[in-house]
Each structure stands twice: as structure tokens, then as C-alpha cells.
Write an enzyme that holds these catalytic residues in place. Structure first.
Site, mmCIF file in Angstrom:
data_model
loop_
_atom_site.group_PDB
_atom_site.id
_atom_site.type_symbol
_atom_site.label_atom_id
_atom_site.label_comp_id
_atom_site.label_asym_id
_atom_site.label_seq_id
_atom_site.Cartn_x
_atom_site.Cartn_y
_atom_site.Cartn_z
ATOM 1 N N ALA A 110 42.333 41.511 40.810
ATOM 2 C CA ALA A 110 41.410 40.862 41.759
ATOM 3 C C ALA A 110 39.990 41.392 41.652
ATOM 4 O O ALA A 110 39.272 41.442 42.656
ATOM 5 C CB ALA A 110 41.929 40.984 43.195
ATOM 6 N N GLY A 111 39.554 41.765 40.458
ATOM 7 C CA GLY A 111 38.195 42.277 40.293
ATOM 8 C C GLY A 111 37.136 41.280 40.729
ATOM 9 O O GLY A 111 36.213 41.623 41.479
ATOM 10 N N GLY A 112 37.256 40.028 40.296
ATOM 11 C CA GLY A 112 36.287 39.002 40.678
ATOM 12 C C GLY A 112 36.318 38.708 42.166
ATOM 13 O O GLY A 112 35.269 38.532 42.801
ATOM 14 N N LYS A 159 42.921 45.696 43.582
ATOM 15 C CA LYS A 159 44.164 45.640 44.359
ATOM 16 C C LYS A 159 45.348 45.568 43.403
ATOM 17 O O LYS A 159 45.243 45.128 42.253
ATOM 18 C CB LYS A 159 44.188 44.453 45.324
ATOM 19 C CG LYS A 159 44.185 43.056 44.680
ATOM 20 C CD LYS A 159 45.564 42.544 44.248
ATOM 21 C CE LYS A 159 45.458 41.224 43.496
ATOM 22 N NZ LYS A 159 46.652 40.907 42.690
ATOM 23 N N PRO A 206 38.989 46.027 34.948
ATOM 24 C CA PRO A 206 39.145 45.082 33.832
ATOM 25 C C PRO A 206 39.157 43.631 34.315
ATOM 26 O O PRO A 206 39.619 43.330 35.418
ATOM 27 C CB PRO A 206 40.492 45.468 33.218
ATOM 28 C CG PRO A 206 40.711 46.887 33.619
ATOM 29 C CD PRO A 206 40.074 47.024 34.976
ATOM 30 N N VAL A 207 38.639 42.743 33.467
ATOM 31 C CA VAL A 207 38.534 41.316 33.796
ATOM 32 C C VAL A 207 39.831 40.597 33.426
ATOM 33 O O VAL A 207 40.500 40.967 32.459
ATOM 34 C CB VAL A 207 37.342 40.695 33.036
ATOM 35 C CG1 VAL A 207 37.265 39.190 33.258
ATOM 36 C CG2 VAL A 207 36.039 41.366 33.463
ATOM 37 N N ALA A 222 42.787 40.585 34.764
ATOM 38 C CA ALA A 222 43.790 41.641 34.634
ATOM 39 C C ALA A 222 44.868 41.616 35.709
ATOM 40 O O ALA A 222 45.816 42.394 35.650
ATOM 41 C CB ALA A 222 43.094 43.009 34.659
ATOM 42 N N ASP A 255 42.445 35.368 47.013
ATOM 43 C CA ASP A 255 42.518 36.821 47.184
ATOM 44 C C ASP A 255 41.312 37.392 47.921
ATOM 45 O O ASP A 255 41.321 38.565 48.311
ATOM 46 C CB ASP A 255 42.621 37.524 45.822
ATOM 47 C CG ASP A 255 44.017 37.456 45.221
ATOM 48 O OD1 ASP A 255 44.985 37.228 45.978
ATOM 49 O OD2 ASP A 255 44.147 37.648 43.996
#
Length: 292
Positions: free
Chosen positions: A100-102, A10, A94-95, A97, A136
Site C-alpha cells: 500500500a505504498g501509493g 501496511k 517498494p512499488v 508490492a 486502502d
């Protein structure tokens, strides 16, 4: 049995912080939209009741520190599920970053386990569970474009923004969201975004107004801590981007671009400066389908 679920990144078109809450969280107002840079979460049923996790990125934790693992643990306990699951995360986002990847991995896990474990929960019920994992996660359960309020868990769905290209660039640093919020002085914020104007821009699909309405009160905090973020912003602007903003607590910066010819120029300029550069589109409507 195995299920795969997409977990899209996002970006924040606006991020405003209104107050510090008694529970330690911040009262926020954010317009967010998902883009077509995505992780993939594979879920394989385990009959032994165990929850295990592997990831294509070796530095990602494989225990309760991982939001996807936490989501599986929470669902298993909450609904007293006898079976377990093996999670495999194909990491493309990317972590640390600001994308909101996790949280998106956790949301994908909730959606996938709902099917894998035959729980029959609605998206609204999954989003409520997601709020126990992270602020998130509820937005990521729905995807698409939305206004998030409260601490981020109250979601109002919006239509698709004006179509455009999005160029993401992440400098080779990670940013801690708690650190950024810890350095924010709410009473001293002087760059509040015009959220109502952004909502109007989305409702009318007015690309120019959307670019004018971009705003993130965390940006100045991260810029002061990490000068590389400002360098990326300046390079995007100098290369002709229509709108530029840092996403979330950073350090990823995105450029909105309407003309494809500009995309190549900006991408090439950025690739000479940072490694992680992505050209994507906004997904617009609600996303997060189960692939198989």
C-alpha cells in the site's frame, strides 16, 4: 510553508474476499497493520495554485496516475483551495508490492494538506475522502491495526498485536492488483482465513495464535502467476520463521519472528535470493504523525 508526513507501509495479517459486488469491487474482510518501513511526503505551499510532484524514484508517475497527486487534486477541488502545493515523495516502500505504498502516500498527503491548507478536517472526514482515491487509503489515513470491511473503506480499530519482528521480502517483479482480482474465482475459494480467530489473537496478544491465523485468499492466485513468491515463502519457512504470508496482492512476502536470533538467519538467507529485504516492527497503535 513546508510540512513532512510519514507514510508507513501496511501488511495484511488476513485478507478474505467474500463476494463480487455490483459496482465491480469485491466485498472484503481484512486485518491490516502498519509497519515502520515508510515513505516521507514533503509538501511545500505554492501561491500560484499549481499542483506539482517529484519523487526520489524516477519511475513513479508525477501526474494524476499517482495517488498522492490525485489526493491533492481532489482536496483542492473539493474545498476550492486557491493555493497549490509541491509534493516530494521520498520513496522507501517498494512499488507494486502489496504494501500500500501509493495508498499511504495519498493518506499522508490528505493529512498534510489538511494542515497546510488549514482545512480543519477530522481523521474520519479525511478517511471518507480517501475512499474516493483507493480502497486502502482510509486505513492508511488512520494507520495502526484495524479490521477493514466493505470494499476496504469501513474501518474498525484494533489494539496492538503481540510484539514481534517482521521480515519483508519482495522479488524483482511488480504485481497488478486488478490482474490478481481478475484471476480470482470467488466461488472456488477454499482457503478462507479465520478472521475471528485473528481478532482474538490480537485482542489477547497471542503470538502463536496470530501466526496460526494468517491467511490471504489472493495468495494462491499470485503464486500461480509468479513462482518466485512461493520460493520466498518456502525459504522463510525452512529458515525458521514462526508465520509466513504474502501481503495484499503481492508479491511481497512477510515472516513473523519472535526471537531476534532467528531474524538474522532468515534475513541472511533471503539476501542471498532477493535484493529487497527489510527487517521492521509493527507500529501497533495509530500512526502517521506530521513530522514538521
Amino acid at each position: 510553508m513546508r510540512i513532512s508526513v510519514k507514510a508507513p507501509a501496511k501488511i495484511n495479517l488476513t485478507l478474505d474476499v467474500l463476494a463480487k459486488r455490483p459496482d465491480g469491487y469485491h466485498e472484503v474482510e481484512m486485518v491490516m497493520t502498519t509497519v515502520d518501513l515508510a515513505d516521507r511526503v514533503d509538501m511545500t505551499l505554492r501561491e500560484d495554485g499549481e499542483i506539482t510532484l517529484d519523487c526520489s524514484a524516477s519511475f513513479v508517475p508525477d501526474d494524476i496516475r499517482n495517488h498522492a497527486y490525485k489526493a491533492a487534486t481532489l482536496m483542492k477541488a473539493k474545498f476550492q483551495v486557491r493555493q497549490g502545493v509541491h509534493l516530494y515523495i521520498d520513496k522507501q516502500i517498494p512499488v507494486a508490492a502489496g504494501l500500500a505504498g501509493g495508498s499511504s502516500d495519498a493518506a499522508a498527503t490528505l493529512r498534510g494538506l489538511n494542515q497546510l491548507w488549514n482545512l480543519g478536517l477530522t481523521r474520519d472526514e479525511l478517511a471518507k475522502i480517501g475512499a474516493e482515491i483507493g480502497s486502502d487509503v482510509p486505513f492508511c489515513v488512520y494507520g495502526g491495526t484495524a479490521l477493514a470491511t466493505g470494499r476496504g473503506e469501513q474501518i474498525a480499530h484494533l489494539g496492538a498485536p503481540a510484539p514481534c519482528w517482521v521480515i519483508l521480502a519482495k522479488p524483482p517483479i511488480g504485481v497488478s492488483t486488478p490482474d490478481v482480482y481478475g484471476n480470482l474465482r470467488v466461488a472456488q475459494i477454499d482457503n478462507h482465513p479465520d478472521t475471528k480467530q485473528m481478532l482474538q489473537a490480537i485482542a489477547t496478544q497471542d503470538f502463536s495464535l496470530m501466526c496460526q491465523s494468517l491467511g490471504n485468499v489472493l495468495e494462491n492466485v499470485t503464486l500461480s502467476l509468479h513462482p518466485q513468491v512461493r520460493q520466498i515463502k518456502d525459504l522463510m519457512i525452512a529458515s525458521g520463521a514462526d508465520g509466513v504470508l504474502m501481503s495484499g496482492s503481492g508479491p511481497t512476502v512477510f515472516a513473523l519472528v519472535q526471537k531476534e536470533a532467528k531474524v538474522h538467519r532468515i534475513y541472511n538467507a533471503l539476501r542471498g535470493f532477493v535484493k529487497d529485504v527489510f527487517v521492521v516492527r509493527m507500529l501497533g497503535a495509530q500512526e502517521g504523525e506530521i513530522l514538521a
